[in-house]
Design a protein around this motif. Structure first.
Motif, PDB file in Angstrom:
ATOM      1  N   LEU A 224      30.640  26.355  23.127  1.00 17.64           N
ATOM      2  CA  LEU A 224      31.219  27.075  22.000  1.00 17.64           C
ATOM      3  C   LEU A 224      31.651  28.468  22.422  1.00 17.64           C
ATOM      4  CD1 LEU A 224      28.445  26.280  19.346  1.00 17.64           C
ATOM      5  CD2 LEU A 224      30.473  24.912  19.848  1.00 17.64           C
ATOM      6  N   GLU A 227      33.549  33.005  18.649  1.00 15.95           N
ATOM      7  CA  GLU A 227      33.932  32.863  17.241  1.00 15.95           C
ATOM      8  C   GLU A 227      33.394  31.574  16.606  1.00 15.95           C
ATOM      9  OE1 GLU A 227      37.476  31.685  19.885  1.00 15.95           O
ATOM     10  OE2 GLU A 227      35.979  33.316  19.780  1.00 15.95           O
ATOM     11  N   GLU A 228      32.948  30.634  17.443  1.00 17.16           N
ATOM     12  CA  GLU A 228      32.404  29.373  16.926  1.00 17.16           C
ATOM     13  C   GLU A 228      30.890  29.395  16.814  1.00 17.16           C
ATOM     14  OE1 GLU A 228      35.085  25.885  18.716  1.00 17.16           O
ATOM     15  OE2 GLU A 228      34.305  27.212  20.290  1.00 17.16           O
ATOM     16  N   ARG A 233      25.094  25.840  13.682  1.00 15.48           N
ATOM     17  CA  ARG A 233      25.802  24.955  14.605  1.00 15.48           C
ATOM     18  C   ARG A 233      24.992  24.737  15.884  1.00 15.48           C
ATOM     19  NH1 ARG A 233      31.061  23.490  16.500  1.00 15.48           N
ATOM     20  NH2 ARG A 233      30.594  21.957  18.143  1.00 15.48           N
TER      21      ARG A 233
END
Length: 504
Positions: A224, A227-228, A233
């Motif tokens: 990732l 920004e992810e 997550r």
């Protein structure tokens, strides 16, 4: 940005275990790249492959570094290329000075003679770079863990590091030292040094990482970009499922007072004028999880160890009662007989015999439970251990596996199994989830809840305030060896805990 490092299809097999299964990792020059995953996911194994701990030929796959194939035969090979690994267990010699440690194996010498003035001069310059201002002649044993981490980084800089690998660098650090170390990583990044950071602390990863690669069961799950990155997550990819609730739900059924400690005082074992615990009184009820909050050095561990068989301190005074009756806890054996167990914060140093198998570690605190007429029954010992392996979900092919080969989370489950085998009424847990991943944490939280549901008392010492708030029915707040407040679950918050600490 160009890739400094490419690891493609890396597989590593140990007897009975596939630790890495075609793992891919790409690290760009000048970035901080985090690696995350549950205990046993393969993070440390992958870094040992990269750094030459596991030499070329003992694994499958290809590694490219700075555009050329990498085939390290040893740690020394990797260090000559500027790849330096700092392990969670620091590799410093306590009785040598900072300067001697920084240049150990990399001495400033000519004709076999060390140039001490230049050694100290260079050390001073390196220490300045990492923000450490202790004299180079200071013995490492005189430094705290946070400063020792900085010495390790100075040691890496002395070897002209280009790729710095840090394995759980903040696991044993308090908050201030952790923040300083993260700030230093950002400074090193500005100087062009690439870093790989292995950490279970998701807030730290979110703060400094440019990218994060997540491993699960020895395989790459995802990579990732900044920004992810989000904690939800990361957790989903790490454990393979959503964890909407970090802490398992429980409806408390709190009963009568089980253990009571009255007017407990303890003095330092060596510094005779220093009182460590000052007139502490508290109680634990049946079915209750009680937390002890406080900053590093508040005396929480010293309190727990002194209650558990006088394992810490001298001139211990006060009284311990179980079910309203005084009990003798002056030795570890007597504390166990009284129904008290203590899970240490230092599982590797004090909780386990690392070179012994799982079954031997589990039976260690209750040998009478697997013996007849003073003779150890090995078949019964194996049966007991196998029962705990299944009940605690210890990930291992066999209870004959040496504990040293287990991940941190599975080692912690072995420590817990050892003390559960003594059938305690009160279990004191000192930093029970330190250095383990969110999945293993959830399992240990579930175990704590089950113990409380069985009517036992649980005392939880933790430096993670969200953990205390999420798990405990009551929280005592400790500062400078004394209890400075008590909060019920519904009135506890991080702000109130900190307010109690700073107000006294």
């Amino acid at each position: 940005m160009a890739a400094l490092l490419e690891m493609r299809g890396i597989s590593k097999v140990f007897p009975g275990v596939r630790a890495l299964d075609h793992v891919n990792l790409s690290v760009e020059a000048g970035e901080i790249h985090a690696i995350c995953g549950e205990n046993g996911a393969g993070k440390s194994t992958l870094m040992k492959v990269l750094s030459g701990v596991y030499p070329h030929g003992t694994y499958e796959g290809e590694i490219t570094y700075d555009g050329a194939p990498l085939a390290n035969r040893s740690i020394a090979d990797s260090e000559t290329k500027g790849i330096i690994i700092i392990h969670q267990e620091l590799a410093l010699v306590p009785l040598l000075s900072i300067a001697e440690n920084v240049f150990l194996g990399n001495e400033v010498a000519a004709g076999g003679v060390i140039n001490w003035p230049e050694t100290f001069q260079r050390t001073e310059a390196l220490l300045k770079k990492v923000g450490l201002f202790d004299p180079p002649a200071t013995l490492v044993e005189k430094l705290g863990v946070g400063k020792q981490q900085l010495v390790e980084i100075a040691k890496a800089l002395a070897k002209n590091v280009r790729l710095l690998i840090l394995d759980e660098p903040t696991a044993a650090l308090q908050e201030n030292d952790s923040q300083k170390l993260l700030d230093l990583l950002l400074e090193l990044k500005a100087q062009g040094i690439t870093s790989i950071l292995i950490s279970h602390k998701l807030n730290e990863i979110s703060r400094v990482a440019d990218r994060i690669t997540i491993l699960r069961d020895g395989a790459t799950v995802s990579t990732l970009r900044r920004e992810e990155i989000s904690e939800d997550r990361i957790i989903r990819d790490m454990v393979g499922r959503d964890m909407a609730h970090r802490y398992p739900e429980r409806t408390p059924h709190v009963g009568d007072v089980l253990m009571e400690v009255k007017n407990w005082s303890v003095w330092h074992p060596e510094q005779h004028a220093r009182q460590m615990i000052r007139d502490v009184s508290f109680h634990v009820r049946k079915g209750e999880i009680v937390g002890i909050a406080g900053l590093m050095g508040a005396g929480r561990t010293e309190l727990a160890m002194s209650i558990f068989g006088g394992s810490y301190g001298r001139d211990i005074t006060g009284e311990v009662r179980m079910h309203g009756k005084p009990v003798d806890t002056s030795t570890v054996t007597r504390a166990i007989d009284a129904g008290i167990a203590y899970v240490t914060e230092d599982r590797k140093g004090l909780g386990l015999v690392l070179e012994e198998p799982i079954l031997r570690n589990i039976s260690l605190a209750n040998l009478a439970g697997v013996a007849m007429r003073g003779v150890l029954n090995k078949a019964q010992e194996a049966t007991v251990a196998e029962g705990y392996r299944k009940a605690m979900a210890i990930r291992t092919p066999s209870v004959h596996q040496k504990v040293v080969n287990l991940s941190g989370g599975n080692q912690q489950k072995v420590v817990l199994s050892k003390w559960l085998f003594t059938d305690p009424e009160v279990l004191i847990l000192d930093e029970p989830t330190r250095g383990i991943d969110v999945g293993a944490k959830f399992e240990i939280y579930g175990l704590m809840n089950r113990m409380a549901d069985e009517g036992r008392g649980v005392v939880m010492i933790s430096s993670e305030m969200p953990e205390l708030l999420g798990m405990c029915d009551r929280i005592y707040v400790m500062n400078e060896g004394a209890f400075v407040g008590e909060l019920a679950r519904e009135e506890a918050s991080q702000e109130r805990i900190m307010a109690l600490i700073v107000s006294k």
